[in-house]
Design a protein around this motif. Structure first.
Motif, PDB file in Angstrom:
ATOM      1  N   ILE A   1       6.515  -6.815  29.314  1.00 45.95           N
ATOM      2  CA  ILE A   1       6.306  -6.761  27.864  1.00 45.95           C
ATOM      3  C   ILE A   1       7.396  -7.556  27.149  1.00 45.95           C
ATOM      4  CG2 ILE A   1       6.208  -5.235  25.847  1.00 45.95           C
ATOM      5  CD1 ILE A   1       3.696  -5.189  27.675  1.00 45.95           C
ATOM      6  N   GLY A   2       8.609  -7.535  27.704  1.00 46.42           N
ATOM      7  CA  GLY A   2       9.675  -8.359  27.136  1.00 46.42           C
ATOM      8  C   GLY A   2       9.342  -9.841  27.176  1.00 46.42           C
TER       9      GLY A   2
ATOM     10  N   LEU B   1      15.289 -10.696  26.910  1.00 50.22           N
ATOM     11  CA  LEU B   1      14.366 -11.845  26.900  1.00 50.22           C
ATOM     12  C   LEU B   1      13.881 -12.179  25.484  1.00 50.22           C
ATOM     13  CD1 LEU B   1      12.403 -10.976  30.142  1.00 50.22           C
ATOM     14  CD2 LEU B   1      13.830 -13.002  29.791  1.00 50.22           C
ATOM     15  N   PRO B   2      13.335 -11.230  24.724  1.00 48.58           N
ATOM     16  CA  PRO B   2      12.934 -11.580  23.360  1.00 48.58           C
ATOM     17  C   PRO B   2      14.127 -11.803  22.429  1.00 48.58           C
ATOM     18  CG  PRO B   2      12.381  -9.292  23.824  1.00 48.58           C
ATOM     19  CD  PRO B   2      12.847  -9.907  25.108  1.00 48.58           C
ATOM     20  N   LEU B   3      15.265 -11.172  22.716  1.00 47.08           N
ATOM     21  CA  LEU B   3      16.460 -11.450  21.915  1.00 47.08           C
ATOM     22  C   LEU B   3      16.844 -12.923  22.079  1.00 47.08           C
ATOM     23  CD1 LEU B   3      18.751 -10.419  20.116  1.00 47.08           C
ATOM     24  CD2 LEU B   3      19.964  -9.717  22.196  1.00 47.08           C
ATOM     25  N   HIS B   4      16.773 -13.411  23.297  1.00 44.57           N
ATOM     26  CA  HIS B   4      17.016 -14.840  23.557  1.00 44.57           C
ATOM     27  C   HIS B   4      16.040 -15.697  22.757  1.00 44.57           C
ATOM     28  CE1 HIS B   4      15.831 -18.503  25.754  1.00 44.57           C
ATOM     29  NE2 HIS B   4      17.123 -18.655  25.935  1.00 44.57           N
ATOM     30  N   SER B   5      14.777 -15.314  22.778  1.00 41.45           N
ATOM     31  CA  SER B   5      13.763 -16.073  22.048  1.00 41.45           C
ATOM     32  C   SER B   5      14.023 -16.023  20.547  1.00 41.45           C
ATOM     33  CB  SER B   5      12.371 -15.528  22.372  1.00 41.45           C
ATOM     34  OG  SER B   5      11.377 -16.340  21.804  1.00 41.45           O
ATOM     35  N   ALA B   6      14.436 -14.873  20.053  1.00 39.61           N
ATOM     36  CA  ALA B   6      14.727 -14.740  18.624  1.00 39.61           C
ATOM     37  C   ALA B   6      15.877 -15.663  18.218  1.00 39.61           C
ATOM     38  CB  ALA B   6      15.067 -13.287  18.276  1.00 39.61           C
TER      39      ALA B   6
ATOM     40  N   PHE C   1      23.469  -6.054  18.869  1.00 30.60           N
ATOM     41  CA  PHE C   1      22.107  -5.574  19.111  1.00 30.60           C
ATOM     42  C   PHE C   1      21.978  -4.956  20.502  1.00 30.60           C
ATOM     43  CE2 PHE C   1      20.362  -7.755  15.387  1.00 30.60           C
ATOM     44  CZ  PHE C   1      19.398  -6.834  15.001  1.00 30.60           C
ATOM     45  N   LEU C   2      22.623  -5.561  21.493  1.00 25.68           N
ATOM     46  CA  LEU C   2      22.576  -4.995  22.847  1.00 25.68           C
ATOM     47  C   LEU C   2      23.179  -3.590  22.875  1.00 25.68           C
ATOM     48  CD1 LEU C   2      23.500  -8.033  25.112  1.00 25.68           C
ATOM     49  CD2 LEU C   2      21.347  -6.784  25.063  1.00 25.68           C
ATOM     50  N   LEU C   3      24.306  -3.426  22.217  1.00 24.85           N
ATOM     51  CA  LEU C   3      24.944  -2.110  22.183  1.00 24.85           C
ATOM     52  C   LEU C   3      24.067  -1.092  21.452  1.00 24.85           C
ATOM     53  CD1 LEU C   3      28.652  -3.112  21.468  1.00 24.85           C
ATOM     54  CD2 LEU C   3      27.698  -2.218  23.597  1.00 24.85           C
ATOM     55  N   VAL C   4      23.505  -1.506  20.326  1.00 22.41           N
ATOM     56  CA  VAL C   4      22.628  -0.599  19.568  1.00 22.41           C
ATOM     57  C   VAL C   4      21.390  -0.267  20.394  1.00 22.41           C
ATOM     58  CG1 VAL C   4      21.149  -0.424  17.514  1.00 22.41           C
ATOM     59  CG2 VAL C   4      23.484  -1.307  17.304  1.00 22.41           C
ATOM     60  N   PHE C   5      20.797  -1.275  21.026  1.00 25.20           N
ATOM     61  CA  PHE C   5      19.623  -1.023  21.854  1.00 25.20           C
ATOM     62  C   PHE C   5      19.949  -0.018  22.957  1.00 25.20           C
ATOM     63  CE2 PHE C   5      17.343  -1.851  25.813  1.00 25.20           C
ATOM     64  CZ  PHE C   5      16.065  -1.480  25.408  1.00 25.20           C
ATOM     65  N   CYS C   6      21.057  -0.237  23.662  1.00 29.30           N
ATOM     66  CA  CYS C   6      21.430   0.674  24.753  1.00 29.30           C
ATOM     67  C   CYS C   6      21.629   2.092  24.232  1.00 29.30           C
ATOM     68  CB  CYS C   6      22.684   0.167  25.451  1.00 29.30           C
ATOM     69  SG  CYS C   6      22.409  -1.314  26.446  1.00 29.30           S
ATOM     70  N   ALA C   7      22.276   2.230  23.102  1.00 29.99           N
ATOM     71  CA  ALA C   7      22.513   3.560  22.530  1.00 29.99           C
ATOM     72  C   ALA C   7      21.198   4.234  22.153  1.00 29.99           C
ATOM     73  CB  ALA C   7      23.431   3.453  21.319  1.00 29.99           C
ATOM     74  N   ILE C   8      20.313   3.495  21.495  1.00 30.75           N
ATOM     75  CA  ILE C   8      19.024   4.069  21.082  1.00 30.75           C
ATOM     76  C   ILE C   8      18.176   4.394  22.306  1.00 30.75           C
ATOM     77  CG2 ILE C   8      16.835   3.574  19.919  1.00 30.75           C
ATOM     78  CD1 ILE C   8      18.484   2.025  17.820  1.00 30.75           C
ATOM     79  N   TYR C   9      18.114   3.476  23.257  1.00 28.20           N
ATOM     80  CA  TYR C   9      17.304   3.700  24.457  1.00 28.20           C
ATOM     81  C   TYR C   9      17.781   4.948  25.195  1.00 28.20           C
ATOM     82  CZ  TYR C   9      14.438   2.621  28.521  1.00 28.20           C
ATOM     83  OH  TYR C   9      13.502   2.679  29.532  1.00 28.20           O
TER      84      TYR C   9
ATOM     85  N   MET D   1      16.624 -14.308  12.741  1.00 27.39           N
ATOM     86  CA  MET D   1      16.975 -13.835  14.084  1.00 27.39           C
ATOM     87  C   MET D   1      17.191 -12.334  14.087  1.00 27.39           C
ATOM     88  SD  MET D   1      19.615 -12.670  16.236  1.00 27.39           S
ATOM     89  CE  MET D   1      21.167 -13.098  15.515  1.00 27.39           C
ATOM     90  N   LEU D   2      17.882 -11.813  13.083  1.00 28.57           N
ATOM     91  CA  LEU D   2      18.131 -10.370  13.010  1.00 28.57           C
ATOM     92  C   LEU D   2      16.811  -9.595  12.905  1.00 28.57           C
ATOM     93  CD1 LEU D   2      21.172 -10.261  10.541  1.00 28.57           C
ATOM     94  CD2 LEU D   2      21.221 -10.109  13.045  1.00 28.57           C
ATOM     95  N   THR D   3      15.884 -10.122  12.127  1.00 25.01           N
ATOM     96  CA  THR D   3      14.580  -9.471  11.962  1.00 25.01           C
ATOM     97  C   THR D   3      13.830  -9.408  13.280  1.00 25.01           C
ATOM     98  OG1 THR D   3      14.460 -10.235   9.680  1.00 25.01           O
ATOM     99  CG2 THR D   3      12.384  -9.579  10.726  1.00 25.01           C
ATOM    100  N   TRP D   4      13.765 -10.539  13.983  1.00 23.76           N
ATOM    101  CA  TRP D   4      13.027 -10.579  15.243  1.00 23.76           C
ATOM    102  C   TRP D   4      13.724  -9.798  16.341  1.00 23.76           C
ATOM    103  CZ3 TRP D   4       8.165 -11.202  15.202  1.00 23.76           C
ATOM    104  CH2 TRP D   4       7.578 -11.962  14.193  1.00 23.76           C
ATOM    105  N   ALA D   5      15.041  -9.723  16.296  1.00 26.34           N
ATOM    106  CA  ALA D   5      15.772  -8.895  17.258  1.00 26.34           C
ATOM    107  C   ALA D   5      15.421  -7.427  17.047  1.00 26.34           C
ATOM    108  CB  ALA D   5      17.277  -9.124  17.114  1.00 26.34           C
ATOM    109  N   LEU D   6      15.287  -7.030  15.804  1.00 23.67           N
ATOM    110  CA  LEU D   6      14.886  -5.657  15.499  1.00 23.67           C
ATOM    111  C   LEU D   6      13.472  -5.385  16.009  1.00 23.67           C
ATOM    112  CD1 LEU D   6      15.707  -3.012  14.154  1.00 23.67           C
ATOM    113  CD2 LEU D   6      14.798  -3.916  12.015  1.00 23.67           C
ATOM    114  N   VAL D   7      12.583  -6.346  15.823  1.00 22.27           N
ATOM    115  CA  VAL D   7      11.213  -6.216  16.342  1.00 22.27           C
ATOM    116  C   VAL D   7      11.254  -6.050  17.864  1.00 22.27           C
ATOM    117  CG1 VAL D   7       9.028  -7.456  16.701  1.00 22.27           C
ATOM    118  CG2 VAL D   7      10.113  -7.449  14.434  1.00 22.27           C
TER     119      VAL D   7
END
Length: 137
Positions: A127-128, A65-70, A25-33, A80-86
């Motif tokens: 916001i995180g 931060l929210p990934l940790h919470s998820a 998810f971190l890699l995907v987030f970085c790529a999308i961002y 967890m995958l759903t909330w990470a996507l959110v």
């Protein structure tokens, strides 16, 4: 193997599953961002510019931060995958919202203006934190 060893082994498998998913998810987030922002953060950072590093770092932490919470509060792996996507979507929206409010934000970050980058980073982290706190159902 006794029951305790099997429990430990299962715990290690669960750890690996969540950890690898989080890294993915971190890699995907970085790529999308990096695709969503109109400037190339990594190129600008390689050039020694501080502002894009600050704004990107804030977005990164604002997502972690929210990934940790998820991971912590999910009732299962799919949850967890759903909330990470959110969390990812929310963090992308933060950039879009701040960019909409501060029209010169992109140019200022490209020009290495640290104040604008710091403001974006603070918004991202704030916001995180709210996003993470909202995942404590």
């Amino acid at each position: 193997m006794n029951g305790l060893q099997l429990d430990s082994f299962q715990g290690l498998i669960d750890f690996a599953k969540y950890f690898v998913a989080a890294l993915g998810f971190l890699l995907v987030f970085c790529a999308i961002y990096c695709k969503v922002t109109p400037y190339d953060e990594l190129k600008l950072v390689r050039e020694g510019k501080t502002a894009p590093a600050i704004s990107f770092g804030g977005a990164f932490i604002g997502f972690v931060l929210p990934l940790h919470s998820a991971i912590t509060h999910s009732v299962g792996f799919l949850d967890m995958l759903t909330w990470a996507l959110v969390a990812m979507v929310v963090q992308i929206l933060v950039f879009s919202a701040v960019r909409g409010i501060f029209k010169d934000l992109v140019k200022q970050i490209e020009d290495n203006q640290v104040a604008s980058a710091t403001l974006l980073a603070f918004f991202s982290v704030a916001i995180g934190l709210l996003n993470a706190a909202s995942m404590t159902y």
